[in-house]
Design a protein around this motif. Structure first.
Motif, PDB file in Angstrom:
ATOM      1  N   GLY A 185       0.826  -1.200   0.000  1.00 22.24           N
ATOM      2  CA  GLY A 185       0.000   0.000   0.000  1.00 22.24           C
ATOM      3  C   GLY A 185       0.858   1.246   0.000  1.00 22.24           C
ATOM      4  O   GLY A 185       1.994   1.237   0.497  1.00 22.24           O
ATOM      5  N   SER A 211       3.387   7.800  -4.969  1.00 19.91           N
ATOM      6  CA  SER A 211       2.575   7.443  -6.128  1.00 19.91           C
ATOM      7  C   SER A 211       3.226   7.902  -7.424  1.00 19.91           C
ATOM      8  O   SER A 211       3.221   7.176  -8.431  1.00 19.91           O
ATOM      9  N   ARG A 261       4.547   5.483 -10.416  1.00 25.21           N
ATOM     10  CA  ARG A 261       4.002   5.665 -11.770  1.00 25.21           C
ATOM     11  C   ARG A 261       5.126   5.852 -12.784  1.00 25.21           C
ATOM     12  O   ARG A 261       5.089   5.301 -13.891  1.00 25.21           O
ATOM     13  N   GLU A 319      -1.881  -4.197  -9.301  1.00 30.14           N
ATOM     14  CA  GLU A 319      -3.299  -4.030  -9.568  1.00 30.14           C
ATOM     15  C   GLU A 319      -3.920  -3.347  -8.358  1.00 30.14           C
ATOM     16  O   GLU A 319      -3.681  -3.752  -7.218  1.00 30.14           O
ATOM     17  N   ARG A 320      -4.676  -2.281  -8.607  1.00 29.27           N
ATOM     18  CA  ARG A 320      -5.298  -1.542  -7.514  1.00 29.27           C
ATOM     19  C   ARG A 320      -6.624  -2.200  -7.147  1.00 29.27           C
ATOM     20  O   ARG A 320      -7.561  -2.221  -7.943  1.00 29.27           O
ATOM     21  N   ARG A 321      -6.678  -2.764  -5.940  1.00 30.38           N
ATOM     22  CA  ARG A 321      -7.893  -3.392  -5.438  1.00 30.38           C
ATOM     23  C   ARG A 321      -8.247  -2.759  -4.100  1.00 30.38           C
ATOM     24  O   ARG A 321      -7.637  -3.047  -3.072  1.00 30.38           O
ATOM     25  N   SER A 322      -9.218  -1.873  -4.131  1.00 34.12           N
ATOM     26  CA  SER A 322      -9.625  -1.127  -2.946  1.00 34.12           C
ATOM     27  C   SER A 322      -8.405  -0.384  -2.405  1.00 34.12           C
ATOM     28  O   SER A 322      -7.740   0.338  -3.142  1.00 34.12           O
ATOM     29  N   ARG A 355      -5.699  -1.845  -1.221  1.00 35.88           N
ATOM     30  CA  ARG A 355      -4.524  -2.699  -1.294  1.00 35.88           C
ATOM     31  C   ARG A 355      -3.983  -2.749  -2.714  1.00 35.88           C
ATOM     32  O   ARG A 355      -4.719  -2.582  -3.695  1.00 35.88           O
ATOM     33  N   LEU A 356      -2.684  -2.978  -2.809  1.00 38.28           N
ATOM     34  CA  LEU A 356      -2.021  -3.151  -4.096  1.00 38.28           C
ATOM     35  C   LEU A 356      -1.607  -4.611  -4.238  1.00 38.28           C
ATOM     36  O   LEU A 356      -0.936  -5.152  -3.357  1.00 38.28           O
TER      37      LEU A 356
END
Length: 291
Positions: free
Chosen positions: A20, A36, A40, A52-55, A57-58
């Motif tokens: 995160g 970030s 990037r 992969e951004r899931r909520s 969490r990464l």
């Protein structure tokens, strides 16, 4: 492709470990937008996403997993050199549980110079190698040998693998010639240990045996054996006194098992690690006879 800047690589390693941006930013003492941005930029340089951004969490992509395996230890070493404070951070160790609990922990506990902030983990043998490769720990200890271009294995300890039994099974085994239909109490690292013991005493023609119970740790194994519910093959140093347990010999010299210190080949050796290995080597003979 341009080679990514070192701060971007350090940011990636920290984000990978933290899963995160928020926690990574706190560990790096940077703002979340900065972390970030660097992440990037690294993804743009590589031309592929790393997470992969899931909520909140990464989740690492396969590319991120490969990159971390390569960079994890490298980034840690470079940062320690640049900051010049490697000895201020905790000593981090991964050791197979038998050796870690019964040999390594007492040594760390009793030594004044080694009595410092530390993290001592007990992963399975194969996991020890992975944690060392990825730079998660300063040194690992495993009884399994491996050949890897980025790992150095140094013998530091000789343990004896013995057959332990309670009074009832000890009497039965003394009159049994062929070791047939014996209930073995097994544990997570036991396949390797039992295989070595059987091979040492019986060659390729292993006798028939069966598992009467299976546990994660040696404490439960020894408790089960002390209650007469089977026998076990364990390192000799872990057998407690006063529990009615004894070693049953099988007509051949004792089987020794080498424990190796596992380090990354190109990583600088911290002075505290060098001292620990020296103490283990100095006490290897006396300790190995304790079982």
């Amino acid at each position: 492709m341009d080679f990514p800047d070192l701060p971007f690589l350090r940011t990636f390693v920290t984000v990978y470990e933290s899963r995160g941006v928020t926690e990574a930013a706190a560990r790096l003492h940077r703002t979340q937008p900065t972390v970030s941005y660097q992440l990037r930029r690294l993804e743009e340089t590589l031309g592929a996403p790393l997470f992969e951004r899931r909520s909140a969490r990464l989740v690492p992509t396969p590319l991120a997993d490969r990159l971390f395996r390569f960079l994890g230890g490298f980034a840690r070493d470079v940062q320690a050199v640049l900051q010049g404070g490697a000895e201020d951070r905790p000593l981090e160790i991964a050791a197979v549980s038998g050796f870690g609990r019964y040999v390594l922990f007492p040594l760390l506990r009793e030594s004044e110079s080694l009595h410092r902030t530390l993290t001592l983990r007990y992963p399975p043998a194969e996991e020890v190698f992975r944690q060392v490769l990825e730079g998660q720990v300063d040194v690992g200890f495993s009884f399994r040998g491996t050949v890897h271009p980025r790992l150095t294995l140094t013998p530091v300890y000789e343990e004896q693998l013995v057959l332990v039994a309670g009074r009832t099974w000890a009497r039965r085994l003394r009159v049994q010639e062929h070791f047939q239909d014996v209930p073995l109490v097994t544990y997570d690292e036991g396949d390797y240990v039992v295989g070595r013991w059987l091979g040492h005493h019986f060659g390729r023609r292993h006798p028939h045996w069966y598992s009467s119970a299976h546990f994660e740790e040696l404490e439960e194994v020894l408790e089960w054996v002390s209650r007469g519910r089977g026998v076990a093959v364990v390192p000799g140093f872990c057998i407690p006194k006063g529990r009615g347990l004894g070693v049953v010999s099988w007509g051949k010299p004792a089987l020794t098992n080498t424990v190796h210190a596992v380090q990354r080949t190109q990583a600088p050796v911290r002075p505290v690690v060098a001292e620990l290995l020296e103490r283990l080597r100095d006490g290897r003979g006396a300790l190995s006879r304790s079982g």
